[in-house]
Design an enzyme around this catalytic site. Structure first.
Site, short mmCIF file in Angstrom:
data_model
loop_
_atom_site.label_atom_id
_atom_site.label_comp_id
_atom_site.label_asym_id
_atom_site.label_seq_id
_atom_site.Cartn_x
_atom_site.Cartn_y
_atom_site.Cartn_z
N VAL A 298 10.57 16.68 41.84
CA VAL A 298 9.16 16.80 41.45
C VAL A 298 8.97 18.04 40.57
O VAL A 298 8.24 18.03 39.59
CB VAL A 298 8.27 16.87 42.70
CG1 VAL A 298 6.82 17.08 42.31
CG2 VAL A 298 8.42 15.61 43.51
N GLU A 303 6.36 15.87 33.44
CA GLU A 303 5.41 14.78 33.18
C GLU A 303 4.20 15.25 32.36
O GLU A 303 3.53 14.46 31.74
CB GLU A 303 4.99 14.12 34.50
CG GLU A 303 4.23 14.98 35.47
CD GLU A 303 5.12 15.94 36.26
OE1 GLU A 303 6.34 15.73 36.26
OE2 GLU A 303 4.59 16.89 36.84
N ASP A 345 -0.75 14.94 -8.96
CA ASP A 345 -1.27 14.62 -10.29
C ASP A 345 -2.06 15.82 -10.76
O ASP A 345 -2.15 16.84 -10.08
CB ASP A 345 -2.08 13.33 -10.30
CG ASP A 345 -3.17 13.33 -9.27
OD1 ASP A 345 -3.39 14.39 -8.67
OD2 ASP A 345 -3.81 12.29 -9.07
N ASP A 640 -4.50 8.07 -6.83
CA ASP A 640 -5.89 7.65 -6.65
C ASP A 640 -6.19 6.22 -7.06
O ASP A 640 -7.18 5.65 -6.66
CB ASP A 640 -6.86 8.62 -7.34
CG ASP A 640 -6.38 9.00 -8.73
OD1 ASP A 640 -5.54 8.26 -9.27
OD2 ASP A 640 -6.84 10.01 -9.28
N ASP A 644 -1.40 2.93 -7.40
CA ASP A 644 -0.67 4.02 -6.74
C ASP A 644 -0.33 3.67 -5.30
O ASP A 644 0.47 4.36 -4.66
CB ASP A 644 -1.50 5.30 -6.74
CG ASP A 644 -1.59 5.92 -8.13
OD1 ASP A 644 -0.70 5.62 -8.94
OD2 ASP A 644 -2.54 6.67 -8.40
N GLU A 709 12.99 27.80 39.36
CA GLU A 709 12.60 26.84 40.40
C GLU A 709 13.81 26.32 41.16
O GLU A 709 13.74 26.07 42.36
CB GLU A 709 11.86 25.65 39.78
CG GLU A 709 10.41 25.95 39.51
CD GLU A 709 9.66 24.73 39.05
OE1 GLU A 709 10.24 23.64 38.99
OE2 GLU A 709 8.47 24.88 38.74
P1 ATP Z 1 -3.64 12.38 -13.64
O1 ATP Z 1 -2.63 11.29 -13.47
O2 ATP Z 1 -3.08 13.72 -13.59
O3 ATP Z 1 -4.87 12.20 -12.81
P2 ATP Z 1 -5.00 11.34 -15.88
O4 ATP Z 1 -6.34 11.27 -15.25
O5 ATP Z 1 -4.95 11.79 -17.29
O6 ATP Z 1 -4.05 12.28 -15.16
P3 ATP Z 1 -4.95 8.54 -16.02
O7 ATP Z 1 -6.28 8.42 -15.40
O8 ATP Z 1 -3.90 7.55 -15.71
O9 ATP Z 1 -4.32 9.93 -15.76
O10 ATP Z 1 -5.19 8.55 -17.58
C1 ATP Z 1 -4.13 8.48 -18.48
C2 ATP Z 1 -4.65 8.65 -19.87
O11 ATP Z 1 -5.50 7.56 -20.19
C3 ATP Z 1 -5.49 9.89 -20.06
O12 ATP Z 1 -4.72 11.00 -20.40
C4 ATP Z 1 -6.41 9.50 -21.18
O13 ATP Z 1 -5.79 9.73 -22.42
C5 ATP Z 1 -6.58 8.02 -20.98
N1 ATP Z 1 -7.83 7.75 -20.27
C6 ATP Z 1 -8.25 8.28 -19.13
N2 ATP Z 1 -9.43 7.79 -18.75
C7 ATP Z 1 -9.79 6.92 -19.70
C8 ATP Z 1 -10.91 6.06 -19.89
N3 ATP Z 1 -11.92 6.00 -19.03
N4 ATP Z 1 -10.92 5.29 -20.98
C9 ATP Z 1 -9.92 5.31 -21.86
N5 ATP Z 1 -8.84 6.09 -21.74
C10 ATP Z 1 -8.76 6.89 -20.69
#
Ligand code: ATP
Length: 928
Positions: A298, A303, A345, A640, A644, A709
């Site tokens: 014991v 436990e 990122d 994000d 991904d 003990e």
């Molecule tokens: P991270 O990956 O570090 O977040 P990020 O935001 O630049 O970087 P993405 O969102 O994939 O990565 O964007 C990649 C690229 O696409 C950007 O660098 C930009 O040139 C282009 N991009 C981002 N947002 C838009 C949008 N709303 N419309 C058109 N092109 C865009």
């Protein structure tokens, strides 16, 4: 699941509307809107509030929550408890009823403690939901706003976009989306749902213009009217959530469970071995030998260990949540502590994600957008129109009201400053179609119809992605000029020089569509032969707190790798600003990575270079996570987007962004950052390391009492009975129950040791219970405690005139002295355990450096322990049960220095260890 899923037919199934009318979600849209007393422009905020009061929040009620009786029963029936029950049975069978009762008391106390701890742990985890409210975009009072999904009501017009978890049942009004409905239907392939796909006579869940709560939008955009919320939804009707989420055992708990079993086994063997030893060598009766064997068993079954670990992890989880890192599995806390590579990122994590356009470059020259001045430039106006038309953000009425992607908000704000109304409808362009942005294409485009009837493609995106699709450029007079190789070169140089300043650069383009031509049907058809309007560069300031966090990473031996969709030079500039790169980094672009072999990638990741993966795709993230894990690293990775999700699942700790991330990424992740901040990751790693260290501390503490003990029984047996038993079995049980749990819990709350973030990450293979830890517990601290306890015993007995072999049983002249002597052993164990608790507080550094009195909870635990010991020693009813006797002041004085001796001896050992291994971590205890 219910049969409703596949068999419900249209017309048969209907939903109770908020007004109480049964409505059919597949009737004509206008009828549905009428039945819902709504419109395409949505509800007013006041009406939505009123409906919320009427239908209640959009939440699912869990069923079957009353689980605690089962949980409580589990505490009495887990294998270690069963072992104790077996010991009770044995004691009962041989007729020693008080011991049997005492063991039952031990079982009950342990079960109660474990139950309370697990309930607390459960509550801590359940409370996490409050940190991650799910949001939805709806139209209220005619404008788009973000609301908590619990506030959705039937009639609300909902915006659904890629990565959103759909949180109510809704009928699409326009647009089309891919939906992953696997949670509801079990189908793993995404299905297409669009407003114009109207079905008749199909099961409700298969109607192609309906979307359901619990499903996820994996691609596209749509607007929909909500027709059912909360328990009225299909998901609510199936009530798949009737069982709560099962908590899986973490690797740490698994390890400890195995060790606990090992110890239990050793205790059983020891107990069994004790019986012949005691009967043959010490001439003890078989009955007494069984009594001692049971006592040993014991006393040594750990436990209480597992619930204490669970609670320590849960407390860690709760603390992390308060700091902005919501962890979804308890085990993530320990993994975080072992993290040695963080793949992060850039946008929003290292930077603030508050974009502001600073430079526009068109064929007419470079414009500094930070200087406010009226501009009349055709090219600039066309650029502004394209930026507004090819945009899904909304500026809102006041500052801070903007909703949407920060890149797009920045563009809208700039267009507005250039005199173009900040929303495409006010602009007079009606969107016909959208080819939405995705991080693989890195561009987006829209097909828009102007007020005069002309149709135009508006496009924007990363220059590397968009420029190859441009064949001309708009000149100062609004005429198209072919893009020559020299001009392309100049543009590339311009992009590089802007990127080198840490700016994010986007190209913007357009193309007019002839009336006679068929409108483009695919993004490929739309995004070709474009006319470049210009480049826009935007500033996204680095987060100020990241610099310190990155320094902390470097001292903690954690490597930071940037994986970004942005330009390599932009990323390199930001990396240098926040201190991630100290030398010239190696920048690998997405296409270079695609061409790289596995071996080359492994070699690259194995090297010491500062690494930046630029213009990378979600697949690249997955590949990097894989390669790092294969080579034995513990990887934390941020993400994000929808795409991904696989990388987030593959990493040891997938980290999603609570603010900017999609619901899909959040669900695939292990940890969600509510503030999207890199610094929070480091805070989480630190907390992970601290929790792990503290778990080691109380495991050491709990293990350390085994030697003292067992020693009294060994002394008795090995002396062949010449020395009377220094501790009775009941006293042993009293010590075991009274002293273990509270100080162990307090050790779980220790502040971190100085130097916590100066040591390298622990290896993945390291076990929480190590050889040196056991040596320290059993053979160092344990032996010292045992010697002290025995010293007290002999001090009292010898002073009373006892000689080896002299009888001490009831009625003998020495009996009272013997009772006092066993009480001294008991007190010795308690005092030694107090010293052990202090020694356990640090593994390397001196106690002074973390503050002798800096853990108030431990002081309370010790005070409780002392009060219990005093009651056992001085209260007559307890004396009668436990055969203790009151100790005199000189005896108390004899035991008083024990804690200091135990703690002091370990302090000297640690000092020698520090001298031996060279470096002494310095600094004050950190705040966490
Ligand atoms: P991270 O990956 O570090 O977040 P990020 O935001 O630049 O970087 P993405 O969102 O994939 O990565 O964007 C990649 C690229 O696409 C950007 O660098 C930009 O040139 C282009 N991009 C981002 N947002 C838009 C949008 N709303 N419309 C058109 N092109 C865009």
């Amino acid at each position: 699941m219910s049969d409703d899923i596949g068999n419900g037919a249209v017309g048969v199934e209907s939903v109770e509307a908020e007004s109480g009318v049964r409505l059919d979600p597949t009737e004509q849209v206008d009828l549905l809107l009428r039945d819902l007393r709504s419109a395409r422009s949505g509800l007013t905020a006041r009406e939505a509030r009123r409906r919320l009061e009427h239908v209640g929040p959009n939440q699912l009620h869990r069923r079957g929550r009353r689980q605690w009786p089962r949980e409580l029963i589990r505490q009495f029936t887990h294998p270690l408890a069963l072992l104790l029950w077996a010991a009770t049975g044995l004691a009962w069978a041989v007729g020693i009823v008080p011991i049997a009762i005492a063991i039952v008391v031990v079982i009950v106390i342990n079960a109660a403690f474990a139950f309370v701890q697990e309930q607390q742990a459960e509550k801590a985890v359940e409370a996490l939901a409050a940190y991650l409210p799910m949001r939805a975009s709806v139209l209220r009072d005619g404008s788009v706003c973000d609301v908590d999904v619990a506030q959705l009501v039937p009639g609300d017009v909902l915006f659904i976009s890629e990565g959103d978890r759909i949180s109510a049942d809704a009928r699409l009004l326009d647009g089309g989306i891919e939906v992953d409905a696997s949670a509801l239907t079990g189908e793993s392939m995404p299905v297409f749902r669009a407003a114009d796909l109207v079905d008749h006579q199909v099961p409700l869940l298969h109607a192609r213009d309906l979307v359901f709560s619990g499903t996820v939008c994996t691609e596209g955009e749509a607007r929909a009217v909500v027709f059912a919320t909360g328990m009225q939804t299909e998901l609510g009707r199936i009530a798949a959530l009737s069982e709560r989420v099962e908590r899986e055992e973490s690797p740490l708990e698994h390890q400890v469970r195995r060790v606990a079993w090992l110890i239990a086994l050793v205790s059983v063997l020891l107990g069994v071995a004790f019986i012949p030893l005691a009967t043959l060598a010490a001439g003890l009766s078989f009955l007494n030998a069984v009594v001692f064997a049971v006592g040993l068993l014991v006393g040594n079954v750990p436990e209480g260990l597992l619930p204490v670990i669970t609670l320590a992890l849960a407390i860690g989880v709760r603390e992390l949540a308060r700091r902005g890192a919501v962890v979804k599995r308890l085990s993530a806390v320990e993994t975080l502590g072992a993290t040695d590579v963080i793949c992060t990122d850039k946008t929003g994590t290292l930077t603030e994600n508050r974009m502001r356009c600073t430079v526009a470059a068109t064929s007419t020259g470079i414009v500094d957008l930070t200087i406010e001045q009226p501009r009349s430039d055709t090219t600039l106006t066309r650029l502004a129109i394209a930026m507004t038309a090819c945009n899904n953000a909304h500026l809102g009425s006041g500052e801070g009201d903007a909703v949407g992607d920060p890149t797009e908000i920045a563009m809208l704000a700039t267009a507005a400053a250039l005199g173009v109304p900040g929303d495409s409808e006010a602009l007079g362009w009606r969107r016909l179609r959208q080819f939405h942005f995705d991080s693989a294409r890195k561009r987006m485009s829209t097909l828009d119809q102007g007020s005069g009837g002309c149709v135009r493609v508006h496009a924007k995106g990363a220059p590397e992605s968009l420029l190859p699709r441009c064949s001309s450029e708009l000149d100062a007079d609004g005429a198209r000029q072919p893009l020559t190789a020299a001009r392309r070169h100049a543009l590339a140089d311009q992009v590089d020089s802007l990127a080198r300043r840490g700016l994010r650069v986007l190209a913007v383009a357009e193309r007019g569509i002839d009336d006679s031509a068929t409108p483009p049907q695919s993004s490929d058809q739309a995004e070709r032969e474009l006319t470049l309007l210009g480049l826009v560069a935007m500033l996204d300031p680095p987060r100020p707190e990241v610099v310190a966090a990155v320094t902390a990473c470097h001292t903690a031996g954690i490597r930071v790798i940037i994986i970004t969709g942005d330009h390599g030079l932009t990323a390199a500039a930001v990396a240098a600003q926040v201190g991630i790169t100290r030398t010239e980094p190696t920048v690998v672009t997405g296409s270079q990575l695609d061409r790289m072999s596995e071996d080359d990638l492994d070699a690259l990741l194995d090297g010491d270079d500062d690494l930046i993966f630029a213009r990378s795709s979600p697949e690249a993230k997955l590949r990097i996570a894989d390669a790092l894990r294969e080579t034995g690293h513990v990887v934390a990775m941020t993400g994000d987007g929808v795409n991904d999700a696989p990388a987030l699942r593959r990493a040891d700790v997938g980290i999603a962004m609570g603010r900017s991330g999609t619901d899909v990424a959040r669900e695939a992740s292990t940890m969600v950052l509510t503030d999207d901040n890199f610094a929070t990751i480091i805070a989480a790693v630190r907390a992970g390391r601290r929790v792990y260290d503290n778990i080691r501390k109380f495991i050491f503490y709990i293990f350390a009492h085994a030697t003292p003990e067992i020693t009294p029984f060994m002394v008795f047996a090995l002396s062949g009975g010449a020395i009377p038993l220094p501790l009775t079995v009941l006293q042993l049980l009293a010590f075991d129950v009274g002293t273990e749990t509270l100080p162990a819990l307090a050790l779980g709350r220790e502040p971190s040791e100085p130097g916590l973030m100066r040591k390298p990450p622990r290896s993945r293979a390291e076990s929480v219970i190590s050889g040196p830890m056991l040596l320290r517990a059993w053979l160092f601290v344990g032996v010292i405690c045992a010697v002290l306890a025995m010293a007290g015993f002999f001090y009292v007995l010898v002073r009373a005139g006892w000689q080896p072999g002299e009888p001490t049983g009831p009625g003998e002249p020495l009996h009272h002295a013997y009772q006092q002597a066993t009480t001294m052993t008991f007190l010795g164990l308690v005092a030694g355990q107090i010293g052990t608790a202090f020694a356990a507080r640090t593994e390397r550094v001196s106690l002074r450096s973390i503050g002798v009195l800096s853990n108030p909870l431990l002081l309370w635990g010790i005070a409780f322990e002392l009060a219990l010991a005093a009651a056992i020693i001085y209260l007559p009813p307890l004396q009668a049960v436990l055969s203790t006797a009151a100790l005199t002041p000189d005896m108390l004085a004899f035991a008083a220095p024990y804690p200091v001796i135990v703690w002091g001896a370990d302090e000297i050992r640690r000092w020698a260890l520090r001298r031996h291994t060279g470096h002494e971590p310095m600094g004050a205890p950190s705040a966490d």
